[in-house]
Design a protein around this motif. Sequence first.
Motif, mmCIF file in Angstrom:
data_model
loop_
_atom_site.group_PDB
_atom_site.id
_atom_site.type_symbol
_atom_site.label_atom_id
_atom_site.label_comp_id
_atom_site.label_asym_id
_atom_site.label_seq_id
_atom_site.Cartn_x
_atom_site.Cartn_y
_atom_site.Cartn_z
ATOM 1 N N LYS A 34 38.159 25.695 155.061
ATOM 2 C CA LYS A 34 38.323 25.139 156.410
ATOM 3 C C LYS A 34 39.045 26.113 157.325
ATOM 4 C CE LYS A 34 38.317 20.345 154.821
ATOM 5 N NZ LYS A 34 39.117 19.123 154.642
ATOM 6 N N LYS A 35 40.107 26.738 156.827
ATOM 7 C CA LYS A 35 40.862 27.702 157.647
ATOM 8 C C LYS A 35 39.990 28.909 157.985
ATOM 9 C CE LYS A 35 44.795 25.576 157.933
ATOM 10 N NZ LYS A 35 45.241 25.037 159.217
ATOM 11 N N LEU A 36 39.241 29.399 157.008
ATOM 12 C CA LEU A 36 38.358 30.544 157.260
ATOM 13 C C LEU A 36 37.311 30.209 158.311
ATOM 14 C CD1 LEU A 36 37.307 32.406 153.991
ATOM 15 C CD2 LEU A 36 38.257 33.375 156.072
ATOM 16 N N PHE A 37 36.739 29.016 158.211
ATOM 17 C CA PHE A 37 35.727 28.649 159.184
ATOM 18 C C PHE A 37 36.343 28.499 160.576
ATOM 19 C CE2 PHE A 37 33.117 25.797 161.679
ATOM 20 C CZ PHE A 37 31.935 26.511 161.659
ATOM 21 N N GLU A 38 37.491 27.834 160.664
ATOM 22 C CA GLU A 38 38.141 27.605 161.959
ATOM 23 C C GLU A 38 38.631 28.896 162.607
ATOM 24 O OE1 GLU A 38 41.307 24.988 160.851
ATOM 25 O OE2 GLU A 38 40.008 23.217 160.765
ATOM 26 N N PRO A 41 36.582 35.309 160.306
ATOM 27 C CA PRO A 41 36.779 36.240 159.199
ATOM 28 C C PRO A 41 38.214 36.750 159.122
ATOM 29 C CG PRO A 41 34.785 36.788 160.401
ATOM 30 C CD PRO A 41 35.500 35.731 161.191
ATOM 31 N N MET A 42 38.701 36.878 157.883
ATOM 32 C CA MET A 42 40.043 37.417 157.674
ATOM 33 C C MET A 42 40.176 37.979 156.272
ATOM 34 S SD MET A 42 42.379 33.934 157.427
ATOM 35 C CE MET A 42 41.616 33.102 158.802
ATOM 36 N N THR A 43 41.248 38.714 156.065
ATOM 37 C CA THR A 43 41.529 39.290 154.748
ATOM 38 C C THR A 43 42.212 38.238 153.874
ATOM 39 O OG1 THR A 43 43.731 40.058 155.365
ATOM 40 C CG2 THR A 43 41.886 41.579 155.796
ATOM 41 N N ALA A 44 42.293 38.535 152.587
ATOM 42 C CA ALA A 44 42.983 37.636 151.658
ATOM 43 C C ALA A 44 44.460 37.514 152.042
ATOM 44 C CB ALA A 44 42.837 38.139 150.226
ATOM 45 N N GLU A 45 45.033 38.602 152.484
ATOM 46 C CA GLU A 45 46.447 38.580 152.888
ATOM 47 C C GLU A 45 46.651 37.687 154.113
ATOM 48 O OE1 GLU A 45 50.128 41.621 153.879
ATOM 49 O OE2 GLU A 45 48.189 42.429 153.262
ATOM 50 N N GLU A 46 45.779 37.807 155.096
ATOM 51 C CA GLU A 46 45.882 36.959 156.293
ATOM 52 C C GLU A 46 45.701 35.488 155.934
ATOM 53 O OE1 GLU A 46 44.134 40.103 159.629
ATOM 54 O OE2 GLU A 46 42.733 38.910 158.423
ATOM 55 N N LEU A 47 44.743 35.206 155.055
ATOM 56 C CA LEU A 47 44.526 33.828 154.635
ATOM 57 C C LEU A 47 45.740 33.301 153.882
ATOM 58 C CD1 LEU A 47 42.657 31.371 154.473
ATOM 59 C CD2 LEU A 47 41.726 32.341 152.351
ATOM 60 N N GLY A 48 46.302 34.122 153.011
ATOM 61 C CA GLY A 48 47.511 33.731 152.288
ATOM 62 C C GLY A 48 48.633 33.370 153.239
ATOM 63 N N ASP A 49 48.824 34.183 154.279
ATOM 64 C CA ASP A 49 49.855 33.890 155.285
ATOM 65 C C ASP A 49 49.572 32.567 155.987
ATOM 66 O OD1 ASP A 49 51.126 36.276 154.664
ATOM 67 O OD2 ASP A 49 50.330 37.356 156.421
ATOM 68 N N LEU A 50 48.326 32.346 156.346
ATOM 69 C CA LEU A 50 47.936 31.125 157.040
ATOM 70 C C LEU A 50 48.151 29.891 156.161
ATOM 71 C CD1 LEU A 50 46.704 30.406 159.795
ATOM 72 C CD2 LEU A 50 44.472 30.503 158.733
ATOM 73 N N LEU A 51 47.872 30.029 154.863
ATOM 74 C CA LEU A 51 48.037 28.916 153.922
ATOM 75 C C LEU A 51 49.470 28.808 153.397
ATOM 76 C CD1 LEU A 51 44.816 29.443 151.768
ATOM 77 C CD2 LEU A 51 45.186 27.678 153.511
ATOM 78 N N GLN A 52 50.295 29.780 153.763
ATOM 79 C CA GLN A 52 51.676 29.872 153.272
ATOM 80 C C GLN A 52 51.696 29.973 151.747
ATOM 81 O OE1 GLN A 52 53.555 26.465 155.137
ATOM 82 N NE2 GLN A 52 53.942 27.645 156.999
#
Length: 127
Positions: A34-38, A41-52
């Motif tokens: 859901k975060k990736l779609f919203e 595109p992002m890196t694994a590190e950026e997604l990790g930060d977003l998901l805490q």
Amino acid sequence: MASSIHEMLRANCKCDDVAKCVLGLKNLDLLAYKKLFEQGPMTAEELGDLLQRERSTAYRSLQNLIAVGLVYRETRSIQIGGYYYEYVAISPQQFKQMLKHNITDWYNKMNKLLDDFEKELFDFFPE
């Protein structure tokens, strides 16, 4: 989440429950999708930060999502040399079609098994 089809039929299931059941995903995997779609595109590190979460945890969810076809990765070049990966989520419409396809395949497979139910049942219990 219900642990059997019987429980799912009796429970008040949501779309997330169906997606987790059909594709074998976890809550974090769906949240990552859901975060990736919203966010795009992002890196694994950026997604990790977003998901805490740690990058390695986000990466495991991304690997799960790639394995079922909800996410794909693209290689991006760095001008000074090298590359990195960005992860991209498929559209919710594609996700829905994937779920429908998997459910239809499962339904057809179960119907085929049931066609031979009596034969297999009595082969299982020898006289």
